[in-house]
Design a protein around this motif. Structure first.
Motif, PDB file in Angstrom:
ATOM      1  N   THR A 176       0.550   5.552  -6.588  1.00  0.00           N
ATOM      2  CA  THR A 176       0.518   6.942  -6.125  1.00  0.00           C
ATOM      3  C   THR A 176      -0.575   7.735  -6.832  1.00  0.00           C
ATOM      4  O   THR A 176      -1.338   8.470  -6.195  1.00  0.00           O
ATOM      5  N   LEU A 177      -0.675   7.599  -8.154  1.00  0.00           N
ATOM      6  CA  LEU A 177      -1.717   8.322  -8.882  1.00  0.00           C
ATOM      7  C   LEU A 177      -3.097   7.892  -8.394  1.00  0.00           C
ATOM      8  O   LEU A 177      -3.957   8.732  -8.128  1.00  0.00           O
ATOM      9  N   GLY A 178      -3.307   6.576  -8.270  1.00  0.00           N
ATOM     10  CA  GLY A 178      -4.602   6.090  -7.812  1.00  0.00           C
ATOM     11  C   GLY A 178      -4.939   6.592  -6.412  1.00  0.00           C
ATOM     12  O   GLY A 178      -6.090   6.959  -6.132  1.00  0.00           O
ATOM     13  N   SER A 179      -3.937   6.648  -5.536  1.00  0.00           N
ATOM     14  CA  SER A 179      -4.161   7.106  -4.170  1.00  0.00           C
ATOM     15  C   SER A 179      -4.545   8.579  -4.139  1.00  0.00           C
ATOM     16  O   SER A 179      -5.427   8.998  -3.386  1.00  0.00           O
ATOM     17  N   TRP A 180      -3.866   9.380  -4.988  1.00  0.00           N
ATOM     18  CA  TRP A 180      -4.189  10.800  -5.026  1.00  0.00           C
ATOM     19  C   TRP A 180      -5.524  11.042  -5.727  1.00  0.00           C
ATOM     20  O   TRP A 180      -6.207  12.034  -5.438  1.00  0.00           O
ATOM     21  N   GLN A 181      -5.901  10.167  -6.632  1.00  0.00           N
ATOM     22  CA  GLN A 181      -7.249  10.271  -7.196  1.00  0.00           C
ATOM     23  C   GLN A 181      -8.290  10.065  -6.095  1.00  0.00           C
ATOM     24  O   GLN A 181      -9.295  10.776  -6.032  1.00  0.00           O
ATOM     25  N   ALA A 182      -8.033   9.078  -5.239  1.00  0.00           N
ATOM     26  CA  ALA A 182      -8.959   8.819  -4.133  1.00  0.00           C
ATOM     27  C   ALA A 182      -8.999  10.006  -3.173  1.00  0.00           C
ATOM     28  O   ALA A 182     -10.067  10.392  -2.685  1.00  0.00           O
ATOM     29  N   LYS A 183      -7.829  10.608  -2.907  1.00  0.00           N
ATOM     30  CA  LYS A 183      -7.758  11.763  -2.016  1.00  0.00           C
ATOM     31  C   LYS A 183      -8.578  12.929  -2.546  1.00  0.00           C
ATOM     32  O   LYS A 183      -9.106  13.733  -1.773  1.00  0.00           O
ATOM     33  N   THR A 184      -8.647  13.051  -3.880  1.00  0.00           N
ATOM     34  CA  THR A 184      -9.359  14.183  -4.489  1.00  0.00           C
ATOM     35  C   THR A 184     -10.791  13.829  -4.867  1.00  0.00           C
ATOM     36  O   THR A 184     -11.416  14.516  -5.662  1.00  0.00           O
ATOM     37  N   ASP A 233       0.832  -1.193   0.000  1.00  0.00           N
ATOM     38  CA  ASP A 233       0.000   0.000   0.000  1.00  0.00           C
ATOM     39  C   ASP A 233       0.876   1.255   0.000  1.00  0.00           C
ATOM     40  O   ASP A 233       0.483   2.319   0.439  1.00  0.00           O
ATOM     41  N   ARG A 234       2.098   1.090  -0.509  1.00  0.00           N
ATOM     42  CA  ARG A 234       3.078   2.191  -0.510  1.00  0.00           C
ATOM     43  C   ARG A 234       2.802   3.140  -1.659  1.00  0.00           C
ATOM     44  O   ARG A 234       2.585   2.724  -2.802  1.00  0.00           O
TER      45      ARG A 234
END
Length: 408
Positions: free
Chosen positions: A338-346, A211-212
């Motif tokens: 990282t991209l997927g995680s930041w998509q979730a954040k936004t 999950d890094r």
């Protein structure tokens, strides 16, 4: 030239370490032969350069004399040479000719030769990621196995390689290397090149789902280190990997003909899932690609010097970037996460994230299929802007800042 009886008598003594090490060197271009009193047929031959080699010289079943090399002294000890001489003497008494066996072994493929055949006849024609096989061979297999004959490679030697990679902290990589080895030997069996697969029976490592991804506090350091990277191909490869979330192999083999700048899209005809994917390109990603496109004759976005024609192994450049940034335990594949995680954040939905990253999930495939690229594009653009903001960059600032100029 055969040794005369009187020469043999003079050169026969009880092999001892001090006696062997005291043997005189023959004249340049000559070779001296000495005989052991304890072990019949055991010789040690000395060259003018000081090389000492244990041999057996004995008549075989057909009456012809055969000289069988055992190994060099001191790599092979006196006692080991005597035991080997006794074993071979028994084989000769049973009517076998060990020299014929050794000649047959010389014709047997080495692992390097087998891998070369596998790469050209199976991996290249059938696998989109064949260059990853080549990279794994060079990194993990060439040194320990390359010169070995196939018959000498057993489960123990494979398990040792798998264990060493695991102990180094790369448990998933150890499993990938093990899978490659199994594929190579499985193919070799089908081709009649070997009879067994030594990988069978070796347990794979348990893999925990990673999950890094790049955290907010890491992004400024990461982009600063990236801007300082002297190799522009590595730098841009990492940026495009981050800004598109595409798989490593697809970015490495990215072709100009698959990019449509008017629609800001990149078409991947076949992904790991076996399906095509249209990747939406953010403004920042588009500007990076436009800056790289200096010739209409180029095929690959990230050219390389290998046979594939494109960049194959960015490991050294990636290591430099992480060391400058002071970031640990981050892999290139984590840029995709990282991209997927930041998509979730936004605020992106799981369906949007799955569509943009081309995840294949049976429960949501139908939903993905009904999505068009507009919400995906909005999500990727928001995530990109959020990452650049966290890095200390203005969301719509020129990408030339990311690519190398000082970050203010």
């Amino acid at each position: 030239m055969k040794d005369k009886p009187e020469d043999i008598a003079c050169n026969r003594f009880n092999f001892l370490k001090k006696s062997i090490e005291a043997l005189p060197l023959p004249e340049p271009g000559k070779r001296s032969t000495y005989y052991d009193l304890q072990s019949p047929w055991l010789q040690i031959r000395v060259t003018s350069t000081g090389t000492k080699t244990f041999c057996i010289f004995k008549r075989v079943k057909n009456g012809n004399p055969e000289r069988i090399t055992l190994g060099r002294y001191p790599d092979l000890t006196i006692e080991q040479a005597r035991r080997e001489a006794a074993r071979i003497a028994v084989e000769i008494s049973d009517g076998k000719n060990p020299a014929d066996i050794k000649r047959g072994q010389k014709k047997e493929l080495t692992f390097s030769e087998l891998f070369s055949d596998y790469l050209e006849r199976h991996s290249r024609p059938n696998k989109k990621t064949w260059f990853e096989d080549q990279a794994q061979f060079r990194l993990y297999l060439e040194k320990p196995l390359g010169k070995k004959r196939l018959s000498s490679i057993d489960r123990k030697s494979i398990a040792h390689i798998h264990s060493n990679i695991t102990k180094a902290g790369y448990a998933p990589t150890a499993n990938r290397v093990k899978a490659l080895l199994s594929s190579i030997f499985g193919w070799a069996i089908c081709e009649g090149l070997c009879e067994s697969n030594p990988v069978i029976g070796i347990k794979s490592n348990k893999e925990n789902q990673r999950d890094r991804f790049l955290q907010s506090d890491e992004l400024p350091r990461f982009f600063k280190a990236l801007a300082e990277e002297p190799n522009s191909t590595i730098k841009d490869y990492v940026l495009i990997s981050l800004l598109t979330g595409a798989r490593r192999a697809n970015v490495l083999s990215m072709r100009w003909q698959d990019i449509n700048f008017e629609r800001a899209e990149w078409r991947i005809e076949e992904t790991k899932n076996g399906t095509p994917q249209t990747v939406t390109l953010s403004q920042e990603a588009t500007e990076i690609l436009l800056a790289r496109k200096t010739s209409n004759q180029a095929i690959f976005v990230f050219p390389g010097v290998g046979k594939s024609g494109h960049l194959e192994e960015p490991k050294k450049g990636w290591k430099r970037i992480l060391e400058r940034a002071g970031i640990q335990n981050l892999r290139i594949h984590d840029l995709r996460r990282t991209l997927g995680s930041w998509q979730a954040k936004t605020g992106a939905s799981l369906a949007i994230i799955g569509k943009s990253l081309n995840h294949k999930n049976q429960n949501t495939t139908a939903i993905y299929a009904r999505l068009d690229l507009d919400p995906v594009r909005d999500s990727v653009n928001k995530a990109t802007s959020a990452m650049l903001t966290a890095a200390g960059l203005k969301p719509l600032t020129k990408v030339t800042k990311i690519r190398g100029k000082k970050i203010g």
